[in-house]
Design an enzyme around this catalytic site. Sequence first.
Site, PDB file in Angstrom:
ATOM      1  N   SER A  79     -13.877  -4.216   1.255  1.00 22.06           N
ATOM      2  CA  SER A  79     -14.761  -3.594   0.266  1.00 22.06           C
ATOM      3  C   SER A  79     -16.240  -3.855   0.523  1.00 22.06           C
ATOM      4  O   SER A  79     -16.982  -4.244  -0.393  1.00 22.06           O
ATOM      5  CB  SER A  79     -14.384  -4.055  -1.148  1.00 22.06           C
ATOM      6  OG  SER A  79     -14.840  -3.145  -2.117  1.00 22.06           O
ATOM      7  N   LEU A 118     -21.620   1.139  -3.618  1.00 23.42           N
ATOM      8  CA  LEU A 118     -22.863   1.074  -2.850  1.00 23.42           C
ATOM      9  C   LEU A 118     -23.194   2.380  -2.116  1.00 23.42           C
ATOM     10  O   LEU A 118     -24.285   2.521  -1.573  1.00 23.42           O
ATOM     11  CB  LEU A 118     -22.808  -0.086  -1.859  1.00 23.42           C
ATOM     12  CG  LEU A 118     -22.989  -1.477  -2.483  1.00 23.42           C
ATOM     13  CD1 LEU A 118     -22.585  -2.577  -1.502  1.00 23.42           C
ATOM     14  CD2 LEU A 118     -24.432  -1.674  -2.938  1.00 23.42           C
ATOM     15  N   LEU A 170     -18.455  -1.774   0.733  1.00 21.60           N
ATOM     16  CA  LEU A 170     -19.204  -0.830  -0.106  1.00 21.60           C
ATOM     17  C   LEU A 170     -18.985  -1.107  -1.585  1.00 21.60           C
ATOM     18  O   LEU A 170     -19.311  -0.271  -2.435  1.00 21.60           O
ATOM     19  CB  LEU A 170     -18.791   0.608   0.212  1.00 21.60           C
ATOM     20  CG  LEU A 170     -18.971   1.082   1.657  1.00 21.60           C
ATOM     21  CD1 LEU A 170     -18.606   2.550   1.776  1.00 21.60           C
ATOM     22  CD2 LEU A 170     -20.383   0.836   2.143  1.00 21.60           C
ATOM     23  N   TYR A 175       0.831  -1.204   0.000  1.00 19.06           N
ATOM     24  CA  TYR A 175       0.000   0.000   0.000  1.00 19.06           C
ATOM     25  C   TYR A 175       0.862   1.249   0.000  1.00 19.06           C
ATOM     26  O   TYR A 175       2.004   1.210   0.428  1.00 19.06           O
ATOM     27  CB  TYR A 175      -0.895   0.012   1.240  1.00 19.06           C
ATOM     28  CG  TYR A 175      -2.009  -1.004   1.242  1.00 19.06           C
ATOM     29  CD1 TYR A 175      -2.371  -1.693   0.088  1.00 19.06           C
ATOM     30  CD2 TYR A 175      -2.714  -1.297   2.411  1.00 19.06           C
ATOM     31  CE1 TYR A 175      -3.404  -2.625   0.101  1.00 19.06           C
ATOM     32  CE2 TYR A 175      -3.749  -2.226   2.430  1.00 19.06           C
ATOM     33  CZ  TYR A 175      -4.077  -2.892   1.275  1.00 19.06           C
ATOM     34  OH  TYR A 175      -5.094  -3.809   1.297  1.00 19.06           O
TER      35      TYR A 175
END
Length: 339
Positions: free
Chosen positions: A218, A225, A220, A53
Site C-alpha cells: 500500500s 495518495l 499509495l 485473495y
Amino acid sequence: MGYRRLGKSAIVVSDICMGTMTFGSQADEAVAHRVMDMSLDAGINFFDTAEGYPVPPDVKWVGRTEEIVGRWLKGKNRDAIIIATKVSGPSHVWFKSPKRGGMTALDRRQITVAVEDSLRRLQTDYIDLYQTHWPDHGTPYEETMEVLDELIRAGKVRIIGCSNETSWGLMKSIQTSERLGVARYQTIQNNFSINNRRFEDELAQVCREEGVSLIPYSPLAGGVLSGKYQDGARPEGARFTRYMDMLDSRQATMARRFAGPRALESTARILEIAKEAGMSPVTLATAWSKQHDFVASTIVGVTTVEQCAEIFAATELVLPDDVMKAIHKVTKEILYPMG
C-alpha cells in the site's frame, strides 16, 4: 530497475513487486495476465499473492487469485520468477480470511494444509517466499517456526517471512528461530506509505539490526495518495468507495481510516509536491517508498492495464533531496494522518 536481496537470503528481487490482491475481483483474468506480462517486460521479477485473495475477502472467490497467477505462471520460465504467497493466520481486525471456515491459526495442521493448497493452485512445486499473513500471538512461536522450517527442508518453500507483524512479534520469532536452530523470517510485509510512516517508529530499527527486509504494501495508502478521493470524491469501482458502502463493517472502518480528513489533508499537500516536481503522485509515492534502506521491494497493485505506466515510471527514479525534504516536512507537521 534495481534489484535487492531479501533479508540475508540468496533471493534477489526487483525493487518493485507486483501485488495481485485485486486479481479475480476488481481485475479479471485477462487483465491480470496482461499486467503480469507487462511487469515482466518492465523488469519486475517479483509477484505477491495470498491464499485469502482476492479482496474484499469472500468465500465465493477465495483462492481465485492464486489460481489466476498459477495459470499465468505455467507458461513462464519458473526459475526466473519469484513468487510470494501467504498462509492466512488469525483474522484480527482488518482482514477476515474465509479459508478453512475462518479457522486460520498458525499451528502445524493449518500451515501444512494451506501450503499444499497454495502449491496446487499456483501449479508449482515450490514457493519462493512463504509468509504468515497475520501474526498468531496465541500459538507458540516454537510450533509455527518449526513447521515453516520443515517446509524449507522439504523443498516446498525457499524462505519465509511474516506480514502485519509487530516489533515484539518479529523479535520473538527471530529469538525462537535462533534458540531452536530453525529457519527465521527474512522479510516482513507491513503497511508503509507517506501517509503511514509508523513502521519507522520501531520496526525499521529491528529490520536494520537483524537483517530483515521490509516489503511494504500500500505505498499509495490504499490509492488515496493518487488523489482520487480528494474533495469528497467517491470514484466508481474504487476500493474505498465500495468499502464505505459496507456500513458498520471492518471494511468501512478501514476506509474511514485511510481516507479520513487528516489523510486527505496530508494527501493534498503531497499532490502539490508532486505537481511542483513534474510527476504523477503515484510515481512520487512509489519512488519514495523505494528510497529507504530497510526496504527491499515495494508492493504495488493495479486494477487496470492503464494504471501500470505511472508505477513503472518509478522504476529508475530517485527523488532529489529537496523533494524528500518537502515530503518529510508534511509528514512531520501532520503526524499519523491515518491515526
